[in-house]
Design a protein around this motif. Structure first.
Motif, mmCIF file in Angstrom:
data_model
loop_
_atom_site.group_PDB
_atom_site.id
_atom_site.type_symbol
_atom_site.label_atom_id
_atom_site.label_comp_id
_atom_site.label_asym_id
_atom_site.label_seq_id
_atom_site.Cartn_x
_atom_site.Cartn_y
_atom_site.Cartn_z
ATOM 1 N N PHE A 256 0.836 -1.202 0.000
ATOM 2 C CA PHE A 256 0.000 0.000 0.000
ATOM 3 C C PHE A 256 0.869 1.249 0.000
ATOM 4 C CE2 PHE A 256 -1.975 3.475 2.352
ATOM 5 C CZ PHE A 256 -3.241 3.547 1.809
ATOM 6 N N GLU A 257 0.531 2.192 -0.879
ATOM 7 C CA GLU A 257 1.219 3.479 -0.891
ATOM 8 C C GLU A 257 0.196 4.569 -1.206
ATOM 9 O OE1 GLU A 257 4.951 5.804 -3.105
ATOM 10 O OE2 GLU A 257 4.239 3.861 -3.859
ATOM 11 N N GLU A 258 0.183 5.624 -0.417
ATOM 12 C CA GLU A 258 -0.697 6.758 -0.678
ATOM 13 C C GLU A 258 0.146 7.955 -1.091
ATOM 14 O OE1 GLU A 258 -3.529 9.742 1.859
ATOM 15 O OE2 GLU A 258 -4.022 7.598 1.999
ATOM 16 N N VAL A 259 -0.218 8.566 -2.214
ATOM 17 C CA VAL A 259 0.512 9.725 -2.723
ATOM 18 C C VAL A 259 -0.485 10.816 -3.084
ATOM 19 C CG1 VAL A 259 2.410 8.309 -3.617
ATOM 20 C CG2 VAL A 259 0.465 8.849 -5.099
ATOM 21 N N MET A 260 0.030 12.023 -3.238
ATOM 22 C CA MET A 260 -0.778 13.153 -3.695
ATOM 23 C C MET A 260 -0.219 13.573 -5.052
ATOM 24 S SD MET A 260 -3.087 13.659 -1.335
ATOM 25 C CE MET A 260 -3.709 15.340 -1.593
ATOM 26 N N GLN B 42 -5.520 12.833 -4.085
ATOM 27 C CA GLN B 42 -5.241 11.689 -3.218
ATOM 28 C C GLN B 42 -5.325 10.397 -4.018
ATOM 29 O OE1 GLN B 42 -8.249 10.936 -0.312
ATOM 30 N NE2 GLN B 42 -6.968 9.608 0.952
ATOM 31 N N THR B 43 -4.238 9.630 -4.015
ATOM 32 C CA THR B 43 -4.141 8.441 -4.859
ATOM 33 C C THR B 43 -3.512 7.295 -4.080
ATOM 34 O OG1 THR B 43 -3.778 9.917 -6.757
ATOM 35 C CG2 THR B 43 -3.295 7.567 -7.077
ATOM 36 N N VAL B 44 -4.110 6.129 -4.195
ATOM 37 C CA VAL B 44 -3.591 4.935 -3.539
ATOM 38 C C VAL B 44 -3.048 3.986 -4.608
ATOM 39 C CG1 VAL B 44 -4.307 2.819 -2.358
ATOM 40 C CG2 VAL B 44 -4.953 5.049 -1.428
ATOM 41 N N ILE B 45 -1.852 3.480 -4.371
ATOM 42 C CA ILE B 45 -1.194 2.551 -5.290
ATOM 43 C C ILE B 45 -1.077 1.195 -4.604
ATOM 44 C CG2 ILE B 45 0.884 2.077 -6.638
ATOM 45 C CD1 ILE B 45 1.423 5.157 -6.503
ATOM 46 N N LEU B 46 -1.673 0.185 -5.201
ATOM 47 C CA LEU B 46 -1.666 -1.168 -4.652
ATOM 48 C C LEU B 46 -0.857 -2.058 -5.600
ATOM 49 C CD1 LEU B 46 -5.457 -1.359 -3.697
ATOM 50 C CD2 LEU B 46 -3.547 -0.881 -2.164
ATOM 51 N N THR B 47 0.308 -2.466 -5.145
ATOM 52 C CA THR B 47 1.232 -3.255 -5.959
ATOM 53 C C THR B 47 1.235 -4.697 -5.474
ATOM 54 O OG1 THR B 47 2.627 -1.307 -6.263
ATOM 55 C CG2 THR B 47 3.622 -3.447 -6.742
ATOM 56 N N PRO B 48 1.145 -5.687 -6.376
ATOM 57 C CA PRO B 48 1.174 -7.087 -5.938
ATOM 58 C C PRO B 48 2.399 -7.370 -5.079
ATOM 59 C CG PRO B 48 0.594 -6.961 -8.252
ATOM 60 C CD PRO B 48 0.987 -5.572 -7.835
ATOM 61 N N ALA B 49 2.180 -7.979 -3.937
ATOM 62 C CA ALA B 49 3.291 -8.247 -3.009
ATOM 63 C C ALA B 49 4.322 -9.182 -3.618
ATOM 64 C CB ALA B 49 2.739 -8.835 -1.710
ATOM 65 N N GLY C 76 -1.983 -10.071 -13.198
ATOM 66 C CA GLY C 76 -0.985 -9.195 -12.608
ATOM 67 C C GLY C 76 -1.118 -7.749 -13.044
ATOM 68 N N TYR C 77 -1.539 -6.897 -12.104
ATOM 69 C CA TYR C 77 -1.661 -5.461 -12.360
ATOM 70 C C TYR C 77 -1.276 -4.681 -11.113
ATOM 71 C CZ TYR C 77 -4.364 -6.711 -16.503
ATOM 72 O OH TYR C 77 -4.766 -7.243 -17.708
ATOM 73 N N ILE C 78 -0.815 -3.486 -11.340
ATOM 74 C CA ILE C 78 -0.686 -2.509 -10.263
ATOM 75 C C ILE C 78 -1.997 -1.722 -10.255
ATOM 76 C CG2 ILE C 78 0.594 -0.515 -9.408
ATOM 77 C CD1 ILE C 78 2.978 -1.569 -11.139
ATOM 78 N N PHE C 79 -2.771 -1.868 -9.192
ATOM 79 C CA PHE C 79 -4.059 -1.196 -9.105
ATOM 80 C C PHE C 79 -3.882 0.183 -8.483
ATOM 81 C CE2 PHE C 79 -5.273 -5.663 -9.308
ATOM 82 C CZ PHE C 79 -6.330 -5.634 -10.211
ATOM 83 N N VAL C 80 -4.422 1.197 -9.138
ATOM 84 C CA VAL C 80 -4.331 2.572 -8.651
ATOM 85 C C VAL C 80 -5.740 3.137 -8.547
ATOM 86 C CG1 VAL C 80 -3.456 4.885 -9.105
ATOM 87 C CG2 VAL C 80 -2.051 2.888 -9.682
ATOM 88 N N ILE C 81 -6.064 3.689 -7.385
ATOM 89 C CA ILE C 81 -7.389 4.275 -7.143
ATOM 90 C C ILE C 81 -7.194 5.713 -6.686
ATOM 91 C CG2 ILE C 81 -9.609 3.987 -5.984
ATOM 92 C CD1 ILE C 81 -8.691 1.127 -5.270
#
Length: 625
Positions: A30-34, A44-51, A87-92
């Motif tokens: 989990f990573e939150e960036v602006m 406000q953006t959340v980046i969810l990268t497969p572990a 396999g994707y990097i999900f960004v919300i």
């Protein structure tokens, strides 16, 4: 009246993140960036990268007004399962002005492509993708966008000026024209309950999704007690909700609404797009078809696709989709099948470079026959428009009306705004959260069949299957004793009285509540729509109707793919109120219905004609079985 607020920790609104499957450890980091965009606003953006990521992956990007996860996602959402396997990097990302995102949320789809200084959802998507491909670790430079409803809108708006890294999108249930046929209006007729409750949901508090708190249990009674539309602000909202203020200030199809109709700027397939629609979508059944048709104006590489199924709003993102309401779908798990065999392969091809490009233009799950169909063109060329006529004896026939005794040229009823026809069984729950809103469009219509202000026309039982594939439309001749009126037309599939065997022991009888959960004699709506008389000749310039003068009412009933099975009957219902889904027409012409007072609402006698001179009909695109 108080507004009740709820904070959502993750975008669980509607069908965005349905039921989840447990995992032993977080599947994603989990990573939150602006993310900064061109006018200095940060989103406000959340980046969810497969572990377990081992190499570069594409990004799947979703932009939402409903909130993003506030921390690591402990479970993989069911709607991600098929995508996650590739396999994707999900960004919300939260839209500007929502939750922690800076700026002002305007609840608008306006995009001015001629203004280089303008910021909107199109430019915010472009700028965000630019940042993502340059800052997200280990991405492969390819981005896809997807989403349902508002998230589908923000996805679709990226089509107007796509970033070069945007390689595929799937807009799902996106609105395109809020006045004409999405969300808040149907050809100018206000969808009152939805418009009020949704505007409050999104604009009462930037940090929360807000549900209106009713002090009357049955919202039908609440809206009736409110009276004229002007009382919404006068008694409850007090001008605090900008979207509702805009709706009230712009009753007609003026420049405000034409700017909101963003799809008028789309004339080509700019990015491969998997459009998705539900045949029983209670919110946005029209938009995806319009996007599909506009993109088809110039699609030399055949990258514009259409998928539709027997779904309520976003049902294709639920775990199974094996039924809608009481209507079973022949053992198919249509939602899972869609994600597994259509959505995932689409993104796999365009973002991973594996698999095959779709060879079809449209894929549907055809109700009635309960099977998946593919088409090389939509509508199919072999579907023949066929007229189904309303007869004055209350029947339906493919034979045109014949001359009948004098005075037997129409059927009539009295429409009373003080006692409007409910759009679903009472008591009516609030639109959100949950309740019966999602499945009301498949509700059994027997609950209004014998009201004196509802006309019913029914055919003989079919002697063979009847397949309807394409655009359905009604064309009725009707008059009113007033100077304004609404006419609602419903096309209904009437099941035989012995459509299914009762599951209970005949000696014991049914358990409490079980008897009504049957398809025996069920009246299933297939297509329903309304037209408002003041806009019968012009959407921009409303005019009064001449009392007791029959005129033609053309009522589009949208795209469908349904089989009326042998032994079933066709039914058409006609009525003039549909409350509180649609606001009450005073039935007296006014400059604006938002200016109506209690004394303006009046009873009117409505006549529906079914004579050789005035043939009322429904046109069905009948395809070979």
């Amino acid at each position: 009246m108080r507004l009740r607020v709820y904070a959502l920790a993750a975008p669980l609104f509607a069908a965005n993140l349905p039921a989840q499957q447990p995992t032993s450890s977080p599947a994603y980091t989990f990573e939150e960036v602006m993310i900064p965009v061109r006018d200095g606003v940060h989103l406000q953006t959340v980046i969810l990268t497969p572990a377990n990521q081992k190499g570069p992956l594409p990004i799947l990007f979703r932009r939402t007004p409903y909130g993003v996860p506030s921390g690591p996602v402990p479970q993989v959402p069911t709607s991600w399962k098929e995508l996650a396997q590739d396999g994707y990097i999900f960004v919300i990302q939260n839209l500007r002005g929502r939750f922690k995102s800076e700026g002002v949320f305007k609840l608008t789809s306006q995009v001015d492509l001629t203004d280089p200084k303008a910021t909107n959802e199109t430019t915010d998507a472009y700028d965000s993708i630019e940042w993502l491909v340059n800052h997200v670790r280990n991405n492969n430079g390819k981005v896809g966008m997807y989403g349902v409803s508002y998230d589908g809108l923000t996805t679709a708006l990226a089509l107007l000026r796509p970033h070069p890294a945007l390689k595929a999108i799937s807009e799902q249930a996106s609105p395109v024209d809020e006045w004409m046929n999405d969300d808040t209006h149907r050809y100018g007729a206000l969808r009152e309950s939805y418009a009020v409750e949704y505007a409050v949901l999104e604009q009462a508090d930037k940090n929360k999704n807000t549900h209106f708190e009713f002090d009357i249990y049955d919202t039908y009674s609440w809206y009736l007690a409110v009276g004229p539309l002007s009382n919404i602000n006068a008694r409850y909202l007090h001008g605090s909700i900008p979207n509702w203020n805009d709706i009230a200030a712009h009753p007609d199809y003026d420049s405000f609404w034409k700017k909101e109709a963003w799809v008028s700027q789309l004339h080509a397939s700019t990015v491969p797009n998997l459009n998705v629609a539900g045949f029983w979508d209670q919110e946005d059944p029209w938009g995806p078809w319009q996007i599909f048709r506009h993109a088809a104006e110039h699609d030399p590489d055949h990258t514009n696709f259409m998928v539709a199924g027997p779904w309520f709003h976003g049902e294709w993102q639920t775990p199974k989709g094996d039924s809608i309401g009481l209507v079973a779908l022949g053992g198919h798990e249509t939602a899972r099948e869609f994600r597994e065999t259509i959505e995932a392969p689409f993104f796999r091809y365009y973002l991973h470079g594996r698999g095959e490009k779709p060879t079809w233009r449209a894929t549907t799950f055809q109700s009635g026959s309960n099977r998946w169909r593919t088409y090389n063109a939509w509508p199919p060329s072999d579907a023949k428009p066929t007229k189904l006529y309303l007869q004055c004896d209350g029947t339906l026939s493919f034979n045109a009306p014949r001359t009948r005794p004098a005075g037997d040229e129409y059927r009539e009823y009295v429409s009373d705004p003080a006692n409007p026809v409910p759009y679903r069984q009472r008591p009516i729950s609030p639109t959100y959260p949950a309740g019966d809103w999602r499945t009301w469009e498949v509700a059994d219509q027997r609950f209004v069949e014998h009201r004196p202000d509802v006309l019913t026309f029914v055919s003989a039982p079919l002697d063979k299957d009847l397949t309807v594939t394409g655009e359905v439309a009604a064309d009725i001749f009707a008059s009113t004793s007033g100077t304004d009126a609404d006419f609602v037309v419903k096309l209904i599939d009437v099941y035989p009285e012995n459509a299914q065997r009762n599951p209970w022991d005949p000696e014991a009888g049914p358990a409490p509540g079980a008897y009504s959960k049957s398809m025996n004699g069920y009246e299933l709506p297939i297509a329903m729509e309304i037209r408002r008389g003041r806009y019968n000749t012009s959407y921009e310039h409303p005019s009064a109707l001449l009392p007791n003068v029959p005129i033609e009412w053309r009522i589009p009933l949208r795209d469908h793919d349904h089989v009326f099975q042998k032994g079933h009957r066709l039914m058409v219902q006609v009525q003039s109120t549909w409350f509180p889904l649609i606001d009450r027409n005073p039935q007296r012409f006014l400059r604006s219905i938002f200016e109506a007072t209690e004394k303006d609402f009046t009873k009117a006698t409505q006549r529906v004609y079914c004579s050789p001179s005035f043939r009322s009909q429904v046109t069905l695109p009948i395809a070979p079985n």
